[in-house]
Design a protein around this motif. Structure first.
Motif, short mmCIF file in Angstrom:
data_model
loop_
_atom_site.label_atom_id
_atom_site.label_comp_id
_atom_site.label_asym_id
_atom_site.label_seq_id
_atom_site.Cartn_x
_atom_site.Cartn_y
_atom_site.Cartn_z
N GLY A 67 47.38 38.92 40.74
CA GLY A 67 46.65 39.46 41.89
C GLY A 67 46.23 40.90 41.61
N PRO A 68 45.67 41.60 42.61
CA PRO A 68 45.60 41.28 44.03
C PRO A 68 44.36 40.44 44.39
CG PRO A 68 44.77 43.49 43.65
CD PRO A 68 45.15 42.94 42.32
N TYR A 69 44.53 39.17 44.44
CA TYR A 69 43.50 38.23 44.86
C TYR A 69 44.20 36.92 45.16
CZ TYR A 69 43.99 37.94 39.78
OH TYR A 69 44.51 37.91 38.51
N SER A 70 43.51 36.01 45.76
CA SER A 70 44.15 34.74 46.13
C SER A 70 44.34 33.85 44.91
CB SER A 70 43.29 34.02 47.17
OG SER A 70 42.02 33.70 46.64
N ASP A 71 45.35 33.02 44.98
CA ASP A 71 45.61 32.03 43.94
C ASP A 71 45.82 32.64 42.57
OD1 ASP A 71 45.29 29.75 45.72
OD2 ASP A 71 43.16 30.24 45.70
N GLY A 72 46.65 33.67 42.51
CA GLY A 72 46.99 34.26 41.22
C GLY A 72 47.99 33.40 40.48
N SER A 73 48.27 33.79 39.26
CA SER A 73 49.23 33.07 38.44
C SER A 73 50.63 33.23 39.03
CB SER A 73 49.21 33.60 37.01
OG SER A 73 50.28 33.07 36.25
N ARG A 74 51.50 32.27 38.75
CA ARG A 74 52.88 32.34 39.23
C ARG A 74 53.67 33.41 38.50
NH1 ARG A 74 54.30 25.98 38.95
NH2 ARG A 74 53.23 26.26 36.97
N GLY A 75 53.25 33.79 37.30
CA GLY A 75 53.88 34.89 36.57
C GLY A 75 52.83 35.93 36.22
N ASP A 76 53.26 37.12 35.87
CA ASP A 76 52.29 38.16 35.57
C ASP A 76 52.37 38.55 34.10
OD1 ASP A 76 50.20 39.80 36.04
OD2 ASP A 76 51.23 41.15 37.42
N ASP B 88 33.18 17.04 34.18
CA ASP B 88 33.33 16.31 35.43
C ASP B 88 34.21 17.15 36.35
OD1 ASP B 88 33.93 14.62 37.55
OD2 ASP B 88 34.38 12.89 36.30
N TRP B 89 33.64 17.60 37.48
CA TRP B 89 34.39 18.49 38.37
C TRP B 89 35.62 17.82 38.94
CZ3 TRP B 89 34.19 23.49 38.61
CH2 TRP B 89 34.82 24.17 39.67
N ASN B 90 35.60 16.52 39.04
CA ASN B 90 36.76 15.80 39.56
C ASN B 90 37.87 15.68 38.52
OD1 ASN B 90 35.58 15.30 42.11
ND2 ASN B 90 34.42 13.58 41.25
N LYS B 91 37.55 16.06 37.29
CA LYS B 91 38.56 16.09 36.22
C LYS B 91 38.55 17.48 35.59
CE LYS B 91 37.89 11.18 35.15
NZ LYS B 91 37.50 10.21 34.09
N ARG B 92 38.69 18.48 36.42
CA ARG B 92 38.55 19.86 35.97
C ARG B 92 39.58 20.22 34.91
NH1 ARG B 92 38.61 24.31 40.37
NH2 ARG B 92 38.00 25.50 38.54
N ASN B 93 39.08 20.77 33.83
CA ASN B 93 39.95 21.30 32.78
C ASN B 93 39.14 22.35 32.03
OD1 ASN B 93 41.60 21.85 30.58
ND2 ASN B 93 42.22 19.71 30.30
N ASP C 99 37.55 29.08 41.73
CA ASP C 99 38.81 28.67 42.37
C ASP C 99 39.65 27.88 41.37
OD1 ASP C 99 40.83 27.68 43.96
OD2 ASP C 99 39.50 27.19 45.63
N PRO C 100 40.90 28.27 41.15
CA PRO C 100 41.74 27.53 40.20
C PRO C 100 42.29 26.23 40.76
CG PRO C 100 42.98 29.33 41.16
CD PRO C 100 41.58 29.47 41.69
N ASP C 101 42.17 26.03 42.07
CA ASP C 101 42.73 24.83 42.68
C ASP C 101 42.02 23.59 42.14
OD1 ASP C 101 44.33 23.33 44.44
OD2 ASP C 101 42.66 23.21 45.87
N TYR D 186 42.43 33.78 35.06
CA TYR D 186 42.35 32.96 33.85
C TYR D 186 41.19 31.97 33.94
CZ TYR D 186 43.58 28.64 31.32
OH TYR D 186 43.54 27.49 30.57
N VAL D 187 41.09 31.24 35.05
CA VAL D 187 40.02 30.26 35.21
C VAL D 187 38.65 30.94 35.22
CG1 VAL D 187 39.02 28.60 36.84
CG2 VAL D 187 41.47 28.57 36.37
N THR D 188 38.57 32.11 35.86
CA THR D 188 37.30 32.84 35.91
C THR D 188 36.88 33.32 34.53
OG1 THR D 188 37.62 33.51 38.21
CG2 THR D 188 36.14 34.87 36.88
N CYS D 189 37.81 33.86 33.78
CA CYS D 189 37.46 34.38 32.45
C CYS D 189 36.99 33.26 31.52
CB CYS D 189 38.65 35.11 31.83
SG CYS D 189 38.97 36.73 32.57
N LEU D 190 37.69 32.14 31.50
CA LEU D 190 37.25 31.04 30.63
C LEU D 190 35.91 30.48 31.07
CD1 LEU D 190 40.11 31.32 29.46
CD2 LEU D 190 40.18 28.82 29.28
#
Length: 532
Positions: free
Chosen positions: A233-242, A442-447, A492-494, A506-510
């Protein structure tokens, strides 16, 4: 998490000079000299015709002038005048080199160029992006102009004139020093002009560049006061570790992928952002070249590889000696911790897996792009590890030797093979390309991890596989980017395969790396680095 301060970068004052110099004069010095000589001779000849014979010099030219009829003298003078005028007209014409011509007028078959055939997509300069929060970031930028210098000179033929470099026996680029243009060769697509030409040639659109602009603004707005970024963070849906070092390396790779460095134009909105980031990140590296300190063990070597990629790219893009020592130390440390299996995993010299190893191959490749020293035996050991995790005769790849192949790791393994010397027509590579092509985005199989590596593999391979993949990817990612609210410009990483582990940054950078794929690295086979 601090290291020695000996590597702290000073505040950099850019040194600018016109890239191409002033436009050629319509009357350059050689033409003026020719004109002066001609008119001087003509004036002297006319004068001599009126001189008494005893005052005329005795040379053959003078004798000709004296004996020639007036109409002949006039003819010679006028021919000379016409020749000089012709030279002036020719010199004044703008040069038009053969190759790709870039049109930035935004003319597309639809508003964003999505329906144009590959090689004809044009930049749409009409998209606007605004930002809030970071005072050092411009509050408004327009579409593609946000990630390019003002009024860049487009490269007429972006892949022409590049030296063909044969790889060494054990991998990648030559071990011996190579001159001038070869240093940073694969990074030159990020330069203004070259970037515009490559966008057009390989299918970038106003939407893809608008997505890059918005994503970089989101990153700039979330840079911490100390210059670092955070995974949590500070933003929504950050990583569980820093992991500030890894987060900062990821962010800087995204900015550098679009051409921004600490030595850039201070008027560019992201130059101070990148400068603060590097002044902070370089403090995280200790005297041995190690970037990780008190972080989770399963993130240590990911951190090392990511930060080394960023640092090697920085040196390769700037050719600034102040970065060279730190970059070489980071590379030396990477080589020193290679595991006996030939790859890398979570801890130095302990075990190997395809995921971590792929990041280290990119780090060593970035070092070679920058002209840094990488010991050849390292590549031979990497080949041994790749062989141990290869499946289906080398077209598929597994996580470790005892595991089955997966799609994302197959893309990662194939990219490593491209960099390590597989030819364009290698049957194993061709079969791997077919495997990836059969699994489009395929957005339904996001990776996004798979998309990141597959985009690079196919961009290097080019042809129809790349065209089909890019046709989908250049629409999907811009469409799914957050368009409003405080997370505008991010993804959105969700729902992503590794979104909860990596988080929004992480998702945004990739995703940004994928949108920058057109110019981040020149395609290997097209530039002759490996040969078809």
């Amino acid at each position: 998490m601090t290291g020695t301060r000996e590597h702290e970068l000073p505040e950099i004052e850019p040194n600018f000079a016109p890239r191409n110099g002033a436009p050629p004069s319509a009357s350059p010095k050689p033409i003026r000299r020719a004109w002066g000589a001609l008119t001087g001779w003509a004036g002297g000849a006319i004068h001599r015709i009126a001189l008494p014979e005893e005052d005329a010099p005795d040379g053959p030219l003078e004798s000709f002038v004296i004996s020639a009829p007036p109409w002949l003298i006039s003819l010679v003078i006028h021919i000379g005048i016409m020749m000089c005028l012709g030279l002036i007209v020719l010199e004044a014409q703008p040069r038009r080199d053969a190759g790709i011509e870039v049109d930035l007028g935004g003319r597309t078959s639809d508003q964003d160029g999505d329906n144009l055939p590959l090689g004809e997509q044009l930049i749409d300069p009409t998209q606007t992006v605004s930002t809030q929060g970071n005072d050092d970031v411009s509050q408004s930028m327009e579409g593609a102009a946000a990630v390019t210098s003002a009024n860049p000179d487009a490269a007429a033929e972006p892949l022409a004139g590049m030296p063909a470099l044969e790889p060494t026996k054990d991998g990648m680029l030559p071990m011996a020093a190579v001159e001038g243009p070869s240093i940073g060769l694969a990074l030159t697509g990020r330069e203004p002009g070259m970037k515009q030409a490559l966008l057009k040639a390989y299918g970038g659109t106003g939407k893809t560049e608008g997505a890059v602009s918005a994503g970089l603004k989101w990153l700039a707005n979330h840079q911490q006061k100390n210059g670092l970024w955070s995974l949590s963070g500070p933003y929504s849906d950050g990583s569980r570790g820093d992991n500030d070092a890894a987060a900062t390396g990821l962010a800087l790779i995204a900015f550098q992928g679009a051409g921004f460095t600490p030595k850039g134009d201070p008027k560019e909105p992201f130059t101070p952002v990148v400068r603060r980031g590097w002044n902070a990140l370089i403090k995280q590296m200790d005297g041995d070249g190690k970037f990780f300190q008190e972080i989770q063990s399963n993130q240590q070597l990911y951190t090392q590889a990511i930060c080394t990629i960023a640092l090697c790219e920085l040196f390769g893009m700037t050719d600034d000696y102040q970065y060279k020592e730190a970059a070489q130390k980071a590379v030396d440390y990477c080589m020193s911790i290679q595991a006996p299996e030939g790859g890398w995993r979570y801890e130095p010299m302990v075990d190997s897996d395809m995921s971590v190893t792929g990041w280290f191959v990119m780090a060593l490749q970035s070092a070679k792009m920058a002209g840094l020293e990488v010991k050849s035996p390292v590549f031979g050991h990497i080949e041994e590890f790749l062989d141990s995790v290869s499946r289906e005769n080398g077209s598929h790849y597994a996580y470790r030797a005892r595991d089955g192949a997966t799609l994302s790791l197959s893309a990662e393994g194939l990219l490593c093979r491209e960099y390590l010397g597989w030819k364009h027509d290698d049957p194993r590579l061709v079969a791997g390309i077919d495997y990836i092509s059969a699994n489009p985005p395929d957005w339904n199989k996001r990776n996004v991890y798979y998309w990141y590596y597959a985009s690079q593999v196919l961009h290097h391979y080019e042809g129809k596989p790349w065209q089909d993949w890019n046709e989908e990817m250049r629409k999907l990612l811009p469409e799914k980017q957050v368009k409003s609210g405080k997370e505008r410009g991010s993804w959105d990483p969700d729902g992503d395969r590794w979104g909860r582990d990596g988080g929004r940054l992480y998702v945004t950078c990739l995703s940004l790396y994928i949108m920058e794929v057109y110019y981040r690295h020149l395609p290997l086979y097209q530039t002759g680095l490996l040969g078809k």
